[in-house]
Design an enzyme around this catalytic site. Structure first.
Site, mmCIF file in Angstrom:
data_model
loop_
_atom_site.group_PDB
_atom_site.id
_atom_site.type_symbol
_atom_site.label_atom_id
_atom_site.label_comp_id
_atom_site.label_asym_id
_atom_site.label_seq_id
_atom_site.Cartn_x
_atom_site.Cartn_y
_atom_site.Cartn_z
ATOM 1 N N LYS A 76 0.836 -1.215 0.000
ATOM 2 C CA LYS A 76 0.000 0.000 0.000
ATOM 3 C C LYS A 76 0.861 1.252 0.000
ATOM 4 C CE LYS A 76 -3.103 -2.905 -0.194
ATOM 5 N NZ LYS A 76 -2.219 -4.058 -0.306
ATOM 6 N N ALA A 96 -3.333 -12.680 -12.434
ATOM 7 C CA ALA A 96 -4.076 -11.412 -12.301
ATOM 8 C C ALA A 96 -4.962 -11.452 -11.066
ATOM 9 C CB ALA A 96 -4.898 -11.136 -13.565
ATOM 10 N N GLY A 97 -4.430 -11.998 -9.966
ATOM 11 C CA GLY A 97 -5.139 -11.924 -8.685
ATOM 12 C C GLY A 97 -4.832 -10.586 -8.030
ATOM 13 N N GLU A 121 -2.753 -14.316 -17.328
ATOM 14 C CA GLU A 121 -3.660 -14.990 -16.388
ATOM 15 C C GLU A 121 -4.253 -16.217 -17.075
ATOM 16 O OE1 GLU A 121 -4.916 -14.890 -13.078
ATOM 17 O OE2 GLU A 121 -5.907 -16.645 -13.914
ATOM 18 N N ALA A 167 3.063 -14.247 -9.394
ATOM 19 C CA ALA A 167 2.038 -13.892 -8.391
ATOM 20 C C ALA A 167 0.854 -14.842 -8.558
ATOM 21 C CB ALA A 167 1.601 -12.437 -8.573
ATOM 22 N N VAL A 168 1.142 -16.130 -8.350
ATOM 23 C CA VAL A 168 0.128 -17.163 -8.606
ATOM 24 C C VAL A 168 -0.541 -17.663 -7.325
ATOM 25 C CG1 VAL A 168 1.178 -17.907 -10.785
ATOM 26 C CG2 VAL A 168 1.878 -18.985 -8.641
ATOM 27 N N GLY A 169 -0.490 -16.866 -6.286
ATOM 28 C CA GLY A 169 -1.167 -17.242 -5.048
ATOM 29 C C GLY A 169 -0.180 -17.559 -3.937
ATOM 30 N N ASP A 200 -3.862 -17.636 7.461
ATOM 31 C CA ASP A 200 -3.516 -18.229 6.158
ATOM 32 C C ASP A 200 -3.187 -19.716 6.279
ATOM 33 O OD1 ASP A 200 -3.805 -15.707 5.098
ATOM 34 O OD2 ASP A 200 -1.790 -15.588 4.234
ATOM 35 N N HIS A 249 -23.583 14.864 2.757
ATOM 36 C CA HIS A 249 -23.414 15.363 1.387
ATOM 37 C C HIS A 249 -22.347 16.449 1.376
ATOM 38 C CE1 HIS A 249 -24.343 16.643 -2.666
ATOM 39 N NE2 HIS A 249 -24.359 17.901 -2.226
HETATM 40 P P1 FAD Z 1 1.600 -14.221 8.315
HETATM 41 O O1 FAD Z 1 1.371 -12.769 8.203
HETATM 42 O O2 FAD Z 1 2.192 -14.924 7.133
HETATM 43 O O3 FAD Z 1 2.498 -14.452 9.590
HETATM 44 C C1 FAD Z 1 2.992 -15.700 9.963
HETATM 45 C C2 FAD Z 1 4.156 -15.505 10.914
HETATM 46 O O4 FAD Z 1 4.494 -16.775 11.475
HETATM 47 C C3 FAD Z 1 5.421 -14.977 10.263
HETATM 48 O O5 FAD Z 1 5.893 -13.879 10.985
HETATM 49 C C4 FAD Z 1 6.396 -16.153 10.349
HETATM 50 O O6 FAD Z 1 7.733 -15.726 10.548
HETATM 51 C C5 FAD Z 1 5.895 -16.872 11.591
HETATM 52 N N1 FAD Z 1 6.225 -18.297 11.649
HETATM 53 C C6 FAD Z 1 5.939 -19.263 10.752
HETATM 54 N N2 FAD Z 1 6.361 -20.470 11.187
HETATM 55 C C7 FAD Z 1 6.920 -20.257 12.407
HETATM 56 C C8 FAD Z 1 7.535 -21.097 13.363
HETATM 57 N N3 FAD Z 1 7.631 -22.429 13.198
HETATM 58 N N4 FAD Z 1 8.026 -20.518 14.484
HETATM 59 C C9 FAD Z 1 7.933 -19.184 14.698
HETATM 60 N N5 FAD Z 1 7.351 -18.343 13.822
HETATM 61 C C10 FAD Z 1 6.851 -18.875 12.701
HETATM 62 N N6 FAD Z 1 -4.193 -9.162 3.002
HETATM 63 C C11 FAD Z 1 -5.130 -8.226 3.247
HETATM 64 O O7 FAD Z 1 -6.054 -8.483 4.022
HETATM 65 N N7 FAD Z 1 -5.068 -6.990 2.664
HETATM 66 C C12 FAD Z 1 -4.073 -6.651 1.800
HETATM 67 O O8 FAD Z 1 -4.050 -5.534 1.282
HETATM 68 C C13 FAD Z 1 -3.077 -7.614 1.523
HETATM 69 N N8 FAD Z 1 -2.069 -7.321 0.687
HETATM 70 C C14 FAD Z 1 -1.088 -8.232 0.482
HETATM 71 C C15 FAD Z 1 -0.048 -7.901 -0.376
HETATM 72 C C16 FAD Z 1 0.981 -8.790 -0.607
HETATM 73 C C17 FAD Z 1 2.108 -8.398 -1.530
HETATM 74 C C18 FAD Z 1 0.972 -10.054 0.062
HETATM 75 C C19 FAD Z 1 2.104 -11.037 -0.141
HETATM 76 C C20 FAD Z 1 -0.070 -10.405 0.906
HETATM 77 C C21 FAD Z 1 -1.110 -9.502 1.119
HETATM 78 N N9 FAD Z 1 -2.187 -9.807 1.956
HETATM 79 C C22 FAD Z 1 -3.162 -8.878 2.167
HETATM 80 C C23 FAD Z 1 -2.316 -11.129 2.624
HETATM 81 C C24 FAD Z 1 -1.879 -11.027 4.086
HETATM 82 O O9 FAD Z 1 -0.539 -10.596 4.153
HETATM 83 C C25 FAD Z 1 -2.044 -12.379 4.768
HETATM 84 O O10 FAD Z 1 -3.366 -12.836 4.593
HETATM 85 C C26 FAD Z 1 -1.746 -12.267 6.257
HETATM 86 O O11 FAD Z 1 -0.431 -11.820 6.483
HETATM 87 C C27 FAD Z 1 -1.966 -13.610 6.956
HETATM 88 O O12 FAD Z 1 -1.706 -13.450 8.312
HETATM 89 P P2 FAD Z 1 -1.188 -14.646 9.217
HETATM 90 O O13 FAD Z 1 -1.056 -14.068 10.589
HETATM 91 O O14 FAD Z 1 -2.050 -15.829 9.020
HETATM 92 O O15 FAD Z 1 0.256 -15.047 8.659
HETATM 93 P P1 AMP Z 2 -4.557 -15.280 -6.454
HETATM 94 O O1 AMP Z 2 -4.574 -16.724 -6.012
HETATM 95 O O2 AMP Z 2 -5.851 -14.566 -6.300
HETATM 96 O O3 AMP Z 2 -3.387 -14.524 -5.888
HETATM 97 O O4 AMP Z 2 -4.312 -15.301 -8.032
HETATM 98 C C1 AMP Z 2 -3.282 -16.027 -8.661
HETATM 99 C C2 AMP Z 2 -3.658 -16.197 -10.137
HETATM 100 O O5 AMP Z 2 -2.573 -16.777 -10.867
HETATM 101 C C3 AMP Z 2 -4.870 -17.108 -10.342
HETATM 102 O O6 AMP Z 2 -5.904 -16.367 -10.944
HETATM 103 C C4 AMP Z 2 -4.345 -18.211 -11.266
HETATM 104 O O7 AMP Z 2 -5.293 -18.558 -12.252
HETATM 105 C C5 AMP Z 2 -3.118 -17.566 -11.922
HETATM 106 N N1 AMP Z 2 -2.131 -18.547 -12.398
HETATM 107 C C6 AMP Z 2 -1.659 -19.634 -11.729
HETATM 108 N N2 AMP Z 2 -0.742 -20.329 -12.493
HETATM 109 C C7 AMP Z 2 -0.649 -19.670 -13.687
HETATM 110 C C8 AMP Z 2 0.122 -19.871 -14.912
HETATM 111 N N3 AMP Z 2 0.988 -20.880 -15.066
HETATM 112 N N4 AMP Z 2 -0.059 -18.976 -15.932
HETATM 113 C C9 AMP Z 2 -0.905 -17.921 -15.779
HETATM 114 N N5 AMP Z 2 -1.654 -17.691 -14.679
HETATM 115 C C10 AMP Z 2 -1.534 -18.534 -13.632
#
Ligand code: FAD
Ligand code: AMP
Length: 471
Positions: free
Chosen positions: A57, A188-189, A210, A275-277, A318, A450
């Site tokens: 952001k 394109a996620g 995508e 950026a495939v998830g 996650d 407004h």
């Molecule tokens: P995480 O934030 O992944 O934290 C997990 C933590 O556990 C880490 O600090 C790791 O070091 C620690 N850990 C793991 N295993 C161990 C272990 N064995 N011992 C000790 N520590 C450990 N989400 C949104 O809602 N809004 C957004 O705008 C957004 N933008 C994003 C942009 C990007 C580029 C990315 C990559 C993600 C984005 N997300 C966004 C997703 C969001 O970051 C995740 O959904 C969120 O961080 C998940 O939180 P979490 O606490 O489950 O895990």
């Molecule tokens: P998200 O899971 O929302 O971050 O989006 C990831 C996107 O990557 C999904 O829409 C998938 O369809 C796409 N994707 C995954 N593998 C491939 C690939 N080999 N080529 C193009 N797109 C892909």
């Protein structure tokens, strides 16, 4: 007696919020985290604060200012000459934002008396956790309850191996030290679109590939269509139905092969973002060894109150699947903490909002028309364009619309879909309305200040009953 009432593994938005809530509720709490920043320092905040939500952001905001000054300022009578960008300064600002917020968690932990344990946690059974510190030393701590919040990491695909030089994941794409001339993005996620937008605004020629034939498949079709049109207009070249089959690096160039309707295609770029998830992260946790079930996709299996298959061990965020979003992780943690304290908290997955931070933004909550059609629920739709909003016109941000979907029989709001400036903020009104089981009529009878962009929500609610005033 155990060392702690609750130990949380992971200090991302799931883990650190859980830890604070546990401590607020009187539990003796510790949070273990292993994250180390590029400077080698232990930092809290996980993916979200360090390499996710927050730094993305910060760069979206900086790049939007540049885009605005280049493309839109003139219509406001603002002339900019000699405009240029300093990527090092932009990246330094981003890191400063990250540092302030991650340090903020240190302060919150102190204030709430949450103990921080730096290192990697491994479950040993019998509510024991072994923590290996960064210097290799080990300690064993025990807790009445353990909450796993170990998050996720970027998904890798064998056809495009990340080398963090030419082919990068989201973390690498947040740290470019110059603007790539030609940038490819696979996926394109939300993440692909956000990072593609950042570098496109700063001057990269961006191509997004995508595999799926539909753009933002989980979003409302009209919203997705409007967003695709606008984003393409901004210069992002988005190819749908384009499945990447190979990416090879030679002489600092990446040659991407992909398959689309026309057959085998090639694209040459300077950098490629994969950026495939994201995939759940449970490496070195020792979860399965103590009887915690992990499904075939790597997610920790939990019951409706987030307890794993081992009593006294919970998992959130996650690592367990569902929407991989920070706010979902945090709220799950709050629910677990409160239930441990004997409260009857529940979490409402129906009202988790989704945002894609393009400009304008896409934000939605609840059901789409397609989902309702699939289950045979009759609905009505109210739509209002930002072009008819006084505030949007004054702001010069008339792109997009609000769509409200209500039950045809009960008028209950089933979904709200927004494409427009500040959609990420506007969606909260819809979430509150749905959380309180409001009808479209309830929103239509709610006074909105407004001139505000939120009036578009009011008008869309009126439009459900075909009585919008300004359209
Ligand atoms: P995480 O934030 O992944 O934290 C997990 C933590 O556990 C880490 O600090 C790791 O070091 C620690 N850990 C793991 N295993 C161990 C272990 N064995 N011992 C000790 N520590 C450990 N989400 C949104 O809602 N809004 C957004 O705008 C957004 N933008 C994003 C942009 C990007 C580029 C990315 C990559 C993600 C984005 N997300 C966004 C997703 C969001 O970051 C995740 O959904 C969120 O961080 C998940 O939180 P979490 O606490 O489950 O895990
Ligand atoms: P998200 O899971 O929302 O971050 O989006 C990831 C996107 O990557 C999904 O829409 C998938 O369809 C796409 N994707 C995954 N593998 C491939 C690939 N080999 N080529 C193009 N797109 C892909």
């Amino acid at each position: 007696m155990a060392d702690y009432n609750a130990i949380i593994i992971g200090a991302g938005p799931g883990g650190y919020v859980t830890a604070i809530r546990c401590a607020q509720l009187g539990m003796k709490t510790a949070c273990v985290d292993k994250w180390v920043n590029p400077e080698g320092q232990s930092v809290l905040g996980g993916t979200c604060l360090n390499v996710g939500c927050i730094p993305s952001k910060a760069l979206l905001d900086s790049s939007h200012h540049y885009y605005f000054l280049q493309k839109q300022a003139a219509e406001h009578g603002i002339k900019c000459e000699g405009l240029n960008i300093d990527i090092a300064a932009m990246q330094a600002r981003k890191q400063d934002v990250v540092k302030t917020l991650t340090q903020g968690i240190v302060g919150l932990f102190k204030k709430n008396k949450v103990a921080t344990i730096q290192g990697t946690a491994r479950l040993m059974g019998n509510q024991q956790i072994e923590v290996t510190a960064h210097d290799g030393s080990k300690q064993v701590v025990t807790a009445d309850n353990i909450i796993i919040a170990t998050g996720s990491v970027p998904t890798q695909i064998p056809v495009a191996p990340v080398d963090n030089k030419s082919i990068v994941d989201s973390t690498g794409a947040l740290a470019f030290d110059n603007v790539p001339k030609r940038l490819g993005v696979i996926g394109a996620g939300a993440i692909g679109l956000e990072l593609g937008s950042v570098w496109n605004r700063l001057g990269s020629q961006v191509t997004i590939l995508e595999a799926l034939p539909d753009f933002l498949a989980m979003a409302d079709r009209r919203i997705a269509g409007a967003a695709l049109k606008e984003i393409k207009k901004q210069g992002l070249d988005i190819h749908l139905g384009a499945s990447v089959t190979a990416a090879t690096v030679t002489n600092n160039e990446v040659t991407i092969s992909y398959q689309d309707k026309q057959g085998e295609q090639k694209l040459v770029v300077d950098k490629l973002i994969v950026a495939v998830g994201r995939k759940p992260y449970t490496e070195s946790l020792g979860a399965t060894e103590i009887g915690i079930s992990i499904n075939e996709r790597g997610f920790i299996q939990v019951d409706e109150h987030r307890q794993t298959t081992v009593s006294g061990i919970y998992a959130i965020g996650d690592a367990i699947g569902g929407p991989m979003l920070a706010h979902k992780a945090s709220e799950e943690g709050v629910m677990v903490a409160e239930r441990l304290a004997g409260q009857k908290s529940e979490m409402s997955y129906e009202t988790v909002p989704y945002v894609i931070y393009t400009h304008p933004e896409v934000a939605f909550v609840g059901k789409t028309e397609e989902q309702l059609k699939a289950v045979g629920i009759k609905y009505k739709v109210g739509q209002f364009p930002f072009a008819a909003s006084g505030r949007a016109k004054a702001n010069g941000e008339t792109n997009g619309m609000v769509r409200i979907i209500a039950d045809a029989n009960t008028d209950s709001i089933l979904g709200v879909h927004i494409f427009g400036t500040s959609a990420s903020e506007l969606i909260s009104e819809a979430v509150v309305a749905m959380e309180f089981e409001a009808s479209a009529e309830d929103l239509a009878r709610t006074i909105h200040a407004h001139p505000t962009l939120a009036e578009a929500i009011h008008e869309a609610a009126l439009a459900v009953d075909k009585r919008a005033i300004h359209a």
